[in-house]
Write an enzyme that holds these catalytic residues in place. Structure first.
Site, PDB file in Angstrom:
ATOM      1  N   ASP A 129       0.878  -1.159   0.000  1.00 27.27           N
ATOM      2  CA  ASP A 129       0.000   0.000   0.000  1.00 27.27           C
ATOM      3  C   ASP A 129       0.927   1.225   0.000  1.00 27.27           C
ATOM      4  O   ASP A 129       2.088   1.118   0.422  1.00 27.27           O
ATOM      5  CB  ASP A 129      -0.859  -0.057   1.272  1.00 27.27           C
ATOM      6  CG  ASP A 129      -1.688   1.176   1.444  1.00 27.27           C
ATOM      7  OD1 ASP A 129      -2.518   1.447   0.576  1.00 27.27           O
ATOM      8  OD2 ASP A 129      -1.495   1.876   2.463  1.00 27.27           O
ATOM      9  N   ASP A 163      -0.065   5.096   0.746  1.00 28.59           N
ATOM     10  CA  ASP A 163      -0.320   6.056   1.827  1.00 28.59           C
ATOM     11  C   ASP A 163      -0.372   5.336   3.174  1.00 28.59           C
ATOM     12  O   ASP A 163      -1.228   4.490   3.386  1.00 28.59           O
ATOM     13  CB  ASP A 163      -1.651   6.781   1.595  1.00 28.59           C
ATOM     14  CG  ASP A 163      -1.622   7.659   0.353  1.00 28.59           C
ATOM     15  OD1 ASP A 163      -0.527   8.069  -0.045  1.00 28.59           O
ATOM     16  OD2 ASP A 163      -2.701   7.926  -0.200  1.00 28.59           O
TER      17      ASP A 163
HETATM   18  P1  B16 Z   1      -6.835   9.750  -4.052  1.00 33.12           P
HETATM   19  P2  B16 Z   1      -3.701   3.979  -0.084  1.00 33.12           P
HETATM   20  C1  B16 Z   1      -5.626   5.824  -0.226  1.00 33.12           C
HETATM   21  O1  B16 Z   1      -4.314   5.430  -0.479  1.00 33.12           O
HETATM   22  C2  B16 Z   1      -5.684   6.709   1.021  1.00 33.12           C
HETATM   23  O2  B16 Z   1      -5.341   5.976   2.173  1.00 33.12           O
HETATM   24  C3  B16 Z   1      -7.091   7.246   1.192  1.00 33.12           C
HETATM   25  O3  B16 Z   1      -7.154   8.111   2.303  1.00 33.12           O
HETATM   26  C4  B16 Z   1      -7.497   7.996  -0.097  1.00 33.12           C
HETATM   27  O4  B16 Z   1      -8.839   8.462  -0.003  1.00 33.12           O
HETATM   28  C5  B16 Z   1      -7.362   7.044  -1.287  1.00 33.12           C
HETATM   29  O5  B16 Z   1      -6.028   6.570  -1.367  1.00 33.12           O
HETATM   30  C6  B16 Z   1      -7.705   7.722  -2.601  1.00 33.12           C
HETATM   31  O6  B16 Z   1      -6.744   8.711  -2.846  1.00 33.12           O
HETATM   32  O7  B16 Z   1      -7.889  10.762  -3.712  1.00 33.12           O
HETATM   33  O8  B16 Z   1      -5.443  10.309  -4.093  1.00 33.12           O
HETATM   34  O9  B16 Z   1      -7.178   8.962  -5.293  1.00 33.12           O
HETATM   35  O10 B16 Z   1      -3.669   3.944   1.401  1.00 33.12           O
HETATM   36  O11 B16 Z   1      -4.593   2.928  -0.707  1.00 33.12           O
HETATM   37  O12 B16 Z   1      -2.329   4.028  -0.713  1.00 33.12           O
HETATM   38 MG    MG Z   2      -2.917   3.156   3.244  1.00 36.59          MG
END
Ligand code: B16
Ligand code: MG
Length: 215
Positions: free
Chosen positions: A13, A15
């Site tokens: 993952d 974030d």
């Molecule tokens: P975006 P991950 C996720 O990343 C985040 O944890 C989540 O908070 C966010 O809403 C989602 O990506 C979508 O992100 O708006 O940049 O497309 O933890 O799956 O790497």
């Molecule tokens: Mg994450």
């Protein structure tokens, strides 16, 4: 049963695992919530971990009295994303720690194939800003999926990109929805950060480099 000799790949993952963008998501959602007069705090922000952008907006609008059309919701999400991308523009290589970098290098030296498995459509920008793309053989992200975690699609695509079966890969996640996605896809899972201690995970990592003790 986990057998280290059968593991050939690791899917990360982004974030909350490779780097931390939670605070930037918080600031961008907070700006939007303030603008539309909806209560939003860090606790609610915690519920957005691993959740897609539109699903995150639905969580934020739980506190709103107003009903928004689909078109209005898309415009709100776009507005949040514009602020978020400006904040991402300030990220740099220092936002991926030396521990993460040296662990990824060590895993590659041990012969593992590595992929990103992130819900974020901003993955390419984050990897570019942090100069981290070069550690990964493949990237599966919000741009190549139609269903977000806890659906396993993003990890199944990552395994496919690596040419591996799910049972040959370990998924590393900081969101319980991500661990659920890994389990649903037939992967081994390692929980870190906010997901650490989650009973469905096969492994718990106190710190990123703990992976080197498992693999
Ligand atoms: P975006 P991950 C996720 O990343 C985040 O944890 C989540 O908070 C966010 O809403 C989602 O990506 C979508 O992100 O708006 O940049 O497309 O933890 O799956 O790497
Ligand atoms: Mg994450």
């Amino acid at each position: 049963m986990f057998d280290k000799s059968k593991i050939k790949g690791v899917i990360f993952d982004l974030d909350g695992v490779i780097c931390s963008t939670d605070e930037l998501h918080y600031q961008a959602w907070k700006a939007l919530a303030d603008e539309i007069g909806v209560y939003f705090d860090r606790q609610i922000n915690g519920r957005l971990r691993g959740v897609s952008r539109m699903a995150s907006l639905e969580i934020i609008l739980e506190k709103s009295d107003k009903t928004y059309s689909e078109e209005e919701k898309l415009a709100l999400a776009e507005k949040k994303n514009d602020v978020y991308r400006k904040l991402l523009g300030k990220m740099g290589p220092e936002d991926v720690s030396d521990e993460v970098r040296s662990t990824l290098v060590a895993l590659r030296e041990r012969g593992y194939r590595l992929s990103i498995g992130s819900s974020s459509k901003n993955t390419p920008l984050i990897l570019e800003r942090t100069d981290a793309r070069r550690y990964f053989d493949a990237v599966s992200d919000g741009n190549n999926i139609t269903r977000s975690k806890p659906d396993p699609e993003v990890f199944l695509k990552a395994a496919q990109f690596l040419n591996l079966d799910p049972c040959e890969c370990v998924v590393v996640e900081d969101a319980t929805a991500g661990i659920d996605a890994g389990v649903a896809g037939g992967f081994f899972t390692a929980a870190i950060g906010a997901a650490c201690g989650y009973e469905r995970a096969d492994f718990n990592l106190d710190t990123f480099s703990d992976l080197l003790g498992i693999l």
